[in-house]
Enzyme design. Structure first.
Site, PDB file in Angstrom:
ATOM      1  N   GLU A 200       0.828  -1.222   0.000  1.00  0.00           N
ATOM      2  CA  GLU A 200       0.000   0.000   0.000  1.00  0.00           C
ATOM      3  C   GLU A 200       0.858   1.265   0.000  1.00  0.00           C
ATOM      4  OE1 GLU A 200      -3.033  -0.462   3.063  1.00  0.00           O
ATOM      5  OE2 GLU A 200      -4.242  -1.624   1.673  1.00  0.00           O
ATOM      6  N   GLU A 386      -5.562  -8.207  -1.569  1.00  0.00           N
ATOM      7  CA  GLU A 386      -6.283  -8.074  -0.290  1.00  0.00           C
ATOM      8  C   GLU A 386      -7.730  -7.741  -0.587  1.00  0.00           C
ATOM      9  OE1 GLU A 386      -4.833  -5.468   2.813  1.00  0.00           O
ATOM     10  OE2 GLU A 386      -2.752  -5.905   2.278  1.00  0.00           O
TER      11      GLU A 386
HETATM   12  C1  BGP Z   1      -4.693  -2.885   4.563  1.00  0.00           C
HETATM   13  C2  BGP Z   1      -3.367  -3.397   5.047  1.00  0.00           C
HETATM   14  C3  BGP Z   1      -3.423  -4.602   5.902  1.00  0.00           C
HETATM   15  C4  BGP Z   1      -4.694  -4.737   6.655  1.00  0.00           C
HETATM   16  C5  BGP Z   1      -5.942  -4.404   5.945  1.00  0.00           C
HETATM   17  C6  BGP Z   1      -7.203  -4.397   6.768  1.00  0.00           C
HETATM   18  O1  BGP Z   1      -4.653  -1.511   4.576  1.00  0.00           O
HETATM   19  O2  BGP Z   1      -2.501  -3.657   3.981  1.00  0.00           O
HETATM   20  O3  BGP Z   1      -2.245  -4.702   6.638  1.00  0.00           O
HETATM   21  O4  BGP Z   1      -4.681  -5.067   7.920  1.00  0.00           O
HETATM   22  O5  BGP Z   1      -5.831  -3.170   5.316  1.00  0.00           O
HETATM   23  O6  BGP Z   1      -7.185  -3.328   7.663  1.00  0.00           O
HETATM   24  P1  BGP Z   1      -7.511  -3.506   9.187  1.00  0.00           P
HETATM   25  O7  BGP Z   1      -6.540  -4.493   9.703  1.00  0.00           O
HETATM   26  O8  BGP Z   1      -7.349  -2.160   9.770  1.00  0.00           O
HETATM   27  O9  BGP Z   1      -8.907  -4.002   9.237  1.00  0.00           O
END
Ligand code: BGP
Length: 488
Positions: A200, A386
């Protein structure tokens, strides 16, 4: 059949959220080791020490300018709970986790390497035990025919580099990063073929993610320039070490729709979307786009560059685009429009869509839109690395977890990907839903916000024995993979 026969079905995690073992096997401290848990609307805090020895705490996402002077150091307090220290203990459970992935039929597993496990203080020293740990992980994955997809840097860095170099503000970080990248490209030459440089990249900021103490636009863009150069050189290096390597970028992709057809709202959405396309333009097309150069001029931002930097950026473009997609958002110039939470930003609420328990908008069609927007502009293979629903799963007394809401979320997003492939002809390499085994949330530091197909008995008060349980979605996703996405 929509998806190619070699479509990379799998799941994704990151070291600072999954691995744990923070003081084992010669690992050095990493920035996230000094970050506490938080909660919904409760900020995670960085614990640090001032030069006079006094202790301070500051919210992770607050701008640290003026709050944490440069000469402070991250510190670990004895009476404080830090979720990443154990995370969900992949360090000791990797064989079990990989066996579960094998049972689901994963073709790939996206994970990150902890920089401070390889180079404990981030400088030119290698920790053999750390290298051996990932050797064992990759060997285990290959035993089940699972291809590792490695993020070289996912939201953490050796604490020493943050404290002593001010992180990526310093150009020296380029060399430290390249040393680390060369070490792992060389060591895992025959084991890893899919790589992404920075997770990201478009949201990187602050002390935890990139070690900087000053989040002003001037300092952040300078740090990002160093990151661009480091990424481009790492891509060239990775290709030299193994021409078979496929090395991608990774961007948080949240498309924004205009709230109305008022041209001001449309322009607002365009500008919001450019916060992502800027990073894609640099890493895919190899240059700083005109709109960003104009913004720099307007805002008096001056990026210090060395002679060859722009050539390096041009020569080190990516092989594919990895991106996270959780939600869409809405842009409006009207300050009175209701706002809602999002993945690292606040956007306007979309009246046509529902939100998750953490306020994230649920928009499967937005994934088809995202895939088309990206493909239209860059014409590179894409990888949804993701996607998923954070939800407060409940484990029943018999150990079962009924998460049909997760199946529904993922089903609708897979349908959107199928349409993008079948109806729009985009080039999609794979799909790795986020947090396939439960992990610590990055945003809130909670265990309560779960994404996995596998439940991990670990809770926010630090209790739980890390045992693993298959959720209902485990069996559903196994079938999705078995039928190559034909039956969802
Ligand atoms: C993205 C990241 C992850 C992650 C995911 C979900 O931004 O790459 O590391 O955790 O989002 O976010 P969260 O864990 O805050 O729910």
């Amino acid at each position: 059949m929509s998806f190619n026969q070699d479509f990379l079905w799998g799941g994704a995690t990151a070291a600072n959220q999954h691995e744990g073992g923070y003081q084992e096997g010669g690992r050095g401290l990493s920035t996230f080791d000094a970050v506490t848990g938080g909660g919904y609307k409760v900020p995670r805090l960085v614990t640090y020490k001032n030069v006079d020895g006094s202790i301070g705490k500051v919210p992770v996402d607050s701008t640290m300018t003026g709050q944490v002077p440069v000469h402070t150091t991250g510190t670990i307090l004895e009476d404080t709970f830090y979720p990443s220290h154990n995370a969900t203990d992949f360090y000791h459970h990797y064989k079990e986790d990989i066996a579960l992935m094998g049972e689901m039929g994963f073709k790939c597993f996206r994970m990150s390497i902890s920089w401070s496990r390889i180079c404990p203080d981030g400088r030119y020293q290698v920790n053999e035990e750390g290298l051996a740990f990932y050797d064992a992980v990759f060997d285990e994955l290959h035993k089940y025919g699972i291809e590792p997809v490695v993020t070289i840097n996912h939201f953490d860095m050796p604490m020493y580099l943050a404290d002593h170099y001010d992180g990526w503000s310093s150009r020296k970080l380029i060399d430290f990063f390249l040393f680390y990248a060369r070490t792992i490209f060389t060591r895992y030459k025959d084991k890893v073929k899919y790589w992404m440089t920075f997770n990201e990249i478009n949201v990187l900021s602050g002390w935890c993610q990139i070690g900087v103490h000053d989040n002003s636009p001037q300092n952040l863009y300078q740090a990002h320039h160093h990151i661009f150069v480091a990424s481009a050189r790492a891509i060239q290096l990775g290709h030299e070490i193994n021409p078979e390597n496929k090395i991608g970028m990774m961007v948080a992709y949240t498309p924004s729709y205009p709230m109305t057809c008022k041209p001001e709202d449309v322009l607002e959405a365009l500008q919001f979307n450019r916060q992502k396309t800027f990073y894609m333009d640099v890493q895919c097309k190899g240059y700083y786009p005109e709109y960003k150069q104009k913004e720099f001029e307007r805002e008096h931002i001056v990026i210090k560059m060395e002679d060859k930097d722009l050539e390096t950026i041009q020569a080190g473009t990516v092989d594919f685009i990895g991106f996270s997609y959780y939600m869409s958002t809405v842009s409006s110039t009207d300050p009175d429009v209701e706002r809602t939470e999002g993945n690292q930003f606040l956007g306007c609420k979309n009246p046509y869509l529902t939100t998750s328990d953490w306020g994230w908008t649920v928009d499967p069609l937005g994934l088809r839109i995202a895939l088309n927007q990206i493909y239209d502009q860059y014409h590179l293979p894409m990888f949804v690395v993701e996607n998923g629903l954070g939800a407060p799963d409940q484990m029943e007394e018999d150990g079962s977890v009924h998460d049909s809401y997760r199946e529904e979320y993922l089903r609708n997003h897979i349908k959107a990907m199928k349409d993008a492939v079948d109806l729009d002809g985009v080039d999609l390499m794979g799909y790795t839903p986020w947090g396939c085994i439960d992990i610590v949330s990055a945003g809130t530091g909670e265990m309560k916000k779960r994404y996995g197909f596998v439940y991990v008995e670990r809770y926010d008060d630090g209790t739980g024995d890390f045992s693993r349980r298959k959720k209902d979605s485990f069996y559903w996703y196994k079938h999705v993979i078995e039928t190559n996405g034909e039956e969802i």
